[in-house]
Motif scaffolding. Structure first.
Motif, mmCIF file in Angstrom:
data_model
loop_
_atom_site.group_PDB
_atom_site.id
_atom_site.type_symbol
_atom_site.label_atom_id
_atom_site.label_comp_id
_atom_site.label_asym_id
_atom_site.label_seq_id
_atom_site.Cartn_x
_atom_site.Cartn_y
_atom_site.Cartn_z
ATOM 1 N N VAL A 188 5.210 -19.992 -67.861
ATOM 2 C CA VAL A 188 4.866 -19.061 -67.013
ATOM 3 C C VAL A 188 3.686 -19.073 -66.400
ATOM 4 O O VAL A 188 3.536 -18.657 -64.996
ATOM 5 N N ALA A 189 2.551 -19.690 -66.840
ATOM 6 C CA ALA A 189 1.327 -19.739 -66.080
ATOM 7 C C ALA A 189 1.663 -20.720 -65.020
ATOM 8 O O ALA A 189 0.887 -20.399 -63.611
ATOM 9 N N GLU A 190 2.148 -21.967 -65.026
ATOM 10 C CA GLU A 190 2.746 -22.578 -63.883
ATOM 11 C C GLU A 190 3.340 -22.040 -62.866
ATOM 12 O O GLU A 190 2.903 -22.417 -61.801
ATOM 13 N N ILE A 191 4.343 -21.357 -63.502
ATOM 14 C CA ILE A 191 5.111 -20.501 -62.249
ATOM 15 C C ILE A 191 4.024 -19.500 -61.642
ATOM 16 O O ILE A 191 4.323 -19.423 -60.323
ATOM 17 N N SER A 192 3.558 -18.674 -62.308
ATOM 18 C CA SER A 192 2.585 -17.750 -61.621
ATOM 19 C C SER A 192 1.516 -18.774 -60.551
ATOM 20 O O SER A 192 1.425 -18.076 -59.500
ATOM 21 N N THR A 193 1.178 -19.492 -61.088
ATOM 22 C CA THR A 193 0.248 -20.385 -60.141
ATOM 23 C C THR A 193 0.837 -20.932 -59.050
ATOM 24 O O THR A 193 0.351 -20.651 -57.797
ATOM 25 N N PHE A 194 1.998 -21.464 -59.218
ATOM 26 C CA PHE A 194 2.895 -21.757 -57.988
ATOM 27 C C PHE A 194 3.090 -20.680 -56.858
ATOM 28 O O PHE A 194 3.315 -20.990 -55.740
ATOM 29 N N ILE A 195 3.348 -19.293 -57.565
ATOM 30 C CA ILE A 195 3.631 -18.195 -56.724
ATOM 31 C C ILE A 195 2.448 -17.877 -55.868
ATOM 32 O O ILE A 195 2.274 -17.364 -54.829
ATOM 33 N N ARG A 196 1.341 -17.809 -56.563
ATOM 34 C CA ARG A 196 -0.035 -17.526 -55.809
ATOM 35 C C ARG A 196 -0.141 -18.608 -54.822
ATOM 36 O O ARG A 196 -1.151 -18.337 -53.823
ATOM 37 N N GLN A 197 -0.018 -19.850 -54.981
ATOM 38 C CA GLN A 197 -0.310 -20.828 -53.885
ATOM 39 C C GLN A 197 0.537 -20.664 -52.646
ATOM 40 O O GLN A 197 0.440 -21.517 -51.687
ATOM 41 N N ASN A 198 1.926 -20.290 -53.054
ATOM 42 C CA ASN A 198 2.925 -20.428 -51.901
ATOM 43 C C ASN A 198 3.736 -19.004 -51.538
ATOM 44 O O ASN A 198 4.574 -19.011 -50.999
ATOM 45 N N TYR A 199 2.728 -17.843 -51.931
ATOM 46 C CA TYR A 199 3.019 -16.483 -51.505
ATOM 47 C C TYR A 199 3.767 -16.173 -50.022
ATOM 48 O O TYR A 199 4.444 -15.539 -49.781
ATOM 49 N N LYS A 200 2.994 -17.121 -49.170
ATOM 50 C CA LYS A 200 3.328 -17.038 -47.767
ATOM 51 C C LYS A 200 4.592 -17.408 -47.186
ATOM 52 O O LYS A 200 5.185 -17.037 -46.353
ATOM 53 N N ASN A 201 5.267 -18.379 -48.182
ATOM 54 C CA ASN A 201 6.530 -18.615 -48.018
ATOM 55 C C ASN A 201 7.723 -17.684 -48.285
ATOM 56 O O ASN A 201 7.373 -17.106 -49.327
ATOM 57 N N PRO A 202 8.877 -17.868 -47.942
ATOM 58 C CA PRO A 202 10.129 -17.017 -48.245
ATOM 59 C C PRO A 202 10.330 -17.371 -49.504
ATOM 60 O O PRO A 202 11.589 -17.994 -49.636
ATOM 61 N N LEU A 203 9.657 -17.237 -50.759
ATOM 62 C CA LEU A 203 10.250 -17.733 -51.986
ATOM 63 C C LEU A 203 11.281 -16.889 -52.707
ATOM 64 O O LEU A 203 11.300 -15.642 -52.396
ATOM 65 N N THR A 204 12.117 -17.530 -53.385
ATOM 66 C CA THR A 204 13.331 -16.785 -53.958
ATOM 67 C C THR A 204 13.405 -17.285 -55.431
ATOM 68 O O THR A 204 12.884 -18.373 -55.821
ATOM 69 N N LEU A 205 13.851 -16.478 -56.436
ATOM 70 C CA LEU A 205 14.267 -17.134 -57.764
ATOM 71 C C LEU A 205 14.993 -18.284 -57.661
ATOM 72 O O LEU A 205 14.666 -19.290 -58.464
ATOM 73 N N SER A 206 16.000 -18.351 -56.828
ATOM 74 C CA SER A 206 16.747 -19.780 -56.738
ATOM 75 C C SER A 206 15.881 -20.917 -56.470
ATOM 76 O O SER A 206 16.023 -21.959 -57.026
ATOM 77 N N GLU A 207 15.019 -20.648 -55.685
ATOM 78 C CA GLU A 207 14.109 -21.870 -55.136
ATOM 79 C C GLU A 207 13.273 -22.053 -56.349
ATOM 80 O O GLU A 207 12.913 -23.466 -56.721
ATOM 81 N N LEU A 208 12.658 -21.104 -57.083
ATOM 82 C CA LEU A 208 11.783 -21.403 -58.003
ATOM 83 C C LEU A 208 12.508 -22.013 -59.302
ATOM 84 O O LEU A 208 11.843 -22.885 -59.966
ATOM 85 N N SER A 209 13.657 -21.738 -59.479
ATOM 86 C CA SER A 209 14.471 -22.332 -60.552
ATOM 87 C C SER A 209 14.632 -23.738 -60.392
ATOM 88 O O SER A 209 14.741 -24.648 -61.349
ATOM 89 N N LYS A 210 14.923 -24.271 -59.058
ATOM 90 C CA LYS A 210 15.100 -25.503 -58.712
ATOM 91 C C LYS A 210 13.842 -26.220 -58.933
ATOM 92 O O LYS A 210 13.779 -27.443 -59.392
ATOM 93 N N GLN A 211 12.494 -25.605 -58.587
ATOM 94 C CA GLN A 211 11.412 -26.142 -58.695
ATOM 95 C C GLN A 211 10.915 -26.470 -60.242
ATOM 96 O O GLN A 211 10.302 -27.319 -60.669
ATOM 97 N N PHE A 212 11.247 -25.594 -61.183
ATOM 98 C CA PHE A 212 10.811 -25.744 -62.557
ATOM 99 C C PHE A 212 12.144 -25.943 -63.514
ATOM 100 O O PHE A 212 12.023 -25.842 -64.551
ATOM 101 N N TYR A 213 13.322 -26.534 -62.854
ATOM 102 C CA TYR A 213 14.225 -26.948 -63.574
ATOM 103 C C TYR A 213 14.843 -25.775 -64.773
ATOM 104 O O TYR A 213 14.920 -26.260 -65.955
ATOM 105 N N MET A 214 14.881 -24.854 -64.153
ATOM 106 C CA MET A 214 15.316 -23.603 -65.021
ATOM 107 C C MET A 214 16.506 -22.845 -64.396
ATOM 108 O O MET A 214 16.497 -22.676 -63.278
ATOM 109 N N SER A 215 17.471 -22.194 -65.058
ATOM 110 C CA SER A 215 18.249 -21.209 -64.603
ATOM 111 C C SER A 215 17.726 -19.935 -63.732
ATOM 112 O O SER A 215 16.727 -19.717 -64.499
ATOM 113 N N THR A 216 18.209 -19.369 -62.908
ATOM 114 C CA THR A 216 17.498 -18.067 -62.427
ATOM 115 C C THR A 216 17.484 -17.210 -63.255
ATOM 116 O O THR A 216 16.402 -16.318 -63.508
#
Length: 292
Positions: A188-216
């Protein structure tokens, strides 16, 4: 400021002014600091007894008896349950409180604010320093409870003494290493850091799940369970925090600020901003300029 939902007996006392608040609470039973927040106050949290989980910025810390937590202005944070009982002191103050109480002595003000610049926001006090700090905390609690003549002035004097003491402690102590208690907390810390670094982009749960190999579904559930925030809550708070900085520090049009912090429409930006700050972006900008 923080609100806490509670189920059980408790004891509290406090004293508040516009730029300053100090509050003591003893809680029995389930307590969930479920109102997520960031604010324009500095926050000092001290755990007198019990245990708490504290999500700060992008990760969880287990807070134990004798721990001080330093929350800078606008840092996202939330307390989470970690046991059936705890006792804590909480201090909020604005820059204007320090300006007034220190006579606008910039050197002294910067000194007492140094602990709020730590990379690790938790300070585990040694036994001797803990005893000295707790003596001051209990004096503050007694003054707030008794409300004898002049208690307001005495509370402020004790708080300033406390701030100098903890600044000395922070200066002398190296920053502690707080290991993650579980692999999920690390993830979760890795995911939070990724969000903080990429908040300007159109982030979605689907994209995060692919990035971190987890289901949405699993990512959404785990993120909420560990941090106390939903994915969209966390993303929006990061974006609004950055928008506040741009509204304060630049003359950029609001529509451009909305785009820069990742909102696809200025209408959605205005709605989320007002939900978080309780002011429209234009009202916030005007208020900040009046203050400066």
């Amino acid at each position: 400021m923080a609100n806490e939902k509670k189920n059980g007996s408790n004891g509290t006392c406090g004293y508040t002014e516009e730029a300053f608040l100090v509050h003591y609470a003893m809680r029995h039973g389930t307590v969930d600091g479920s109102t997520s927040h960031f604010h324009d106050n500095y926050e000092l949290y001290y755990l007198l007894s019990g245990q708490r989980q504290y999500f700060i910025r992008d990760r969880v810390y287990r807070i134990e008896k004798g721990d001080l937590v330093f929350i800078p202005k606008y840092d996202l944070h939330r307390t989470l349950d970690a046991g059936p009982f705890h006792e804590r002191m909480l201090l909020y103050f604005k820059d204007s409180f320090l300006d007034h109480e220190t006579g606008e002595d910039e050197q002294l003000k910067n000194y007492v604010l140094q602990p709020f610049q730590r990379t690790v926001p938790v300070l585990r006090l040694p036994k001797d320093d803990r005893s000295e700090a707790e003596a001051l905390f209990y004096k503050i609690i007694r003054e707030m409870g008794n409300k004898r003549p002049g208690f307001q002035l005495y509370v402020k004097a004790l708080v300033l003494e406390l701030l100098v003491l903890v600044s000395r402690c922070a200066e002398q102590e190296t920053e502690s290493v707080f290991d993650f208690e579980t692999p999920l907390q690390r993830k979760v810390a890795e995911i939070s850091t990724f969000i903080r670094q990429n908040y300007k982009n159109p982030l979605t749960l689907s994209e995060l799940s692919k990035q971190f190999y987890m289901s949405t579904y699993y990512l959404s559930r785990v993120f909420k369970e560990i941090s106390g925030f939903s994915f969209i809550e966390y993303l929006n708070y990061i974006r609004i925090k950055e928008a506040q900085s741009l509204l304060h520090d630049s003359d950029l049009p609001i529509v451009q600020i909305a785009e820069l912090v990742g909102f696809e429409s200025v209408a959605n930006f205005g709605r989320v901003f007002k939900q978080s700050v309780h002011l429209s972006p234009m009202q916030y900008r005007k208020m900040q300029r009046i203050r400066t």
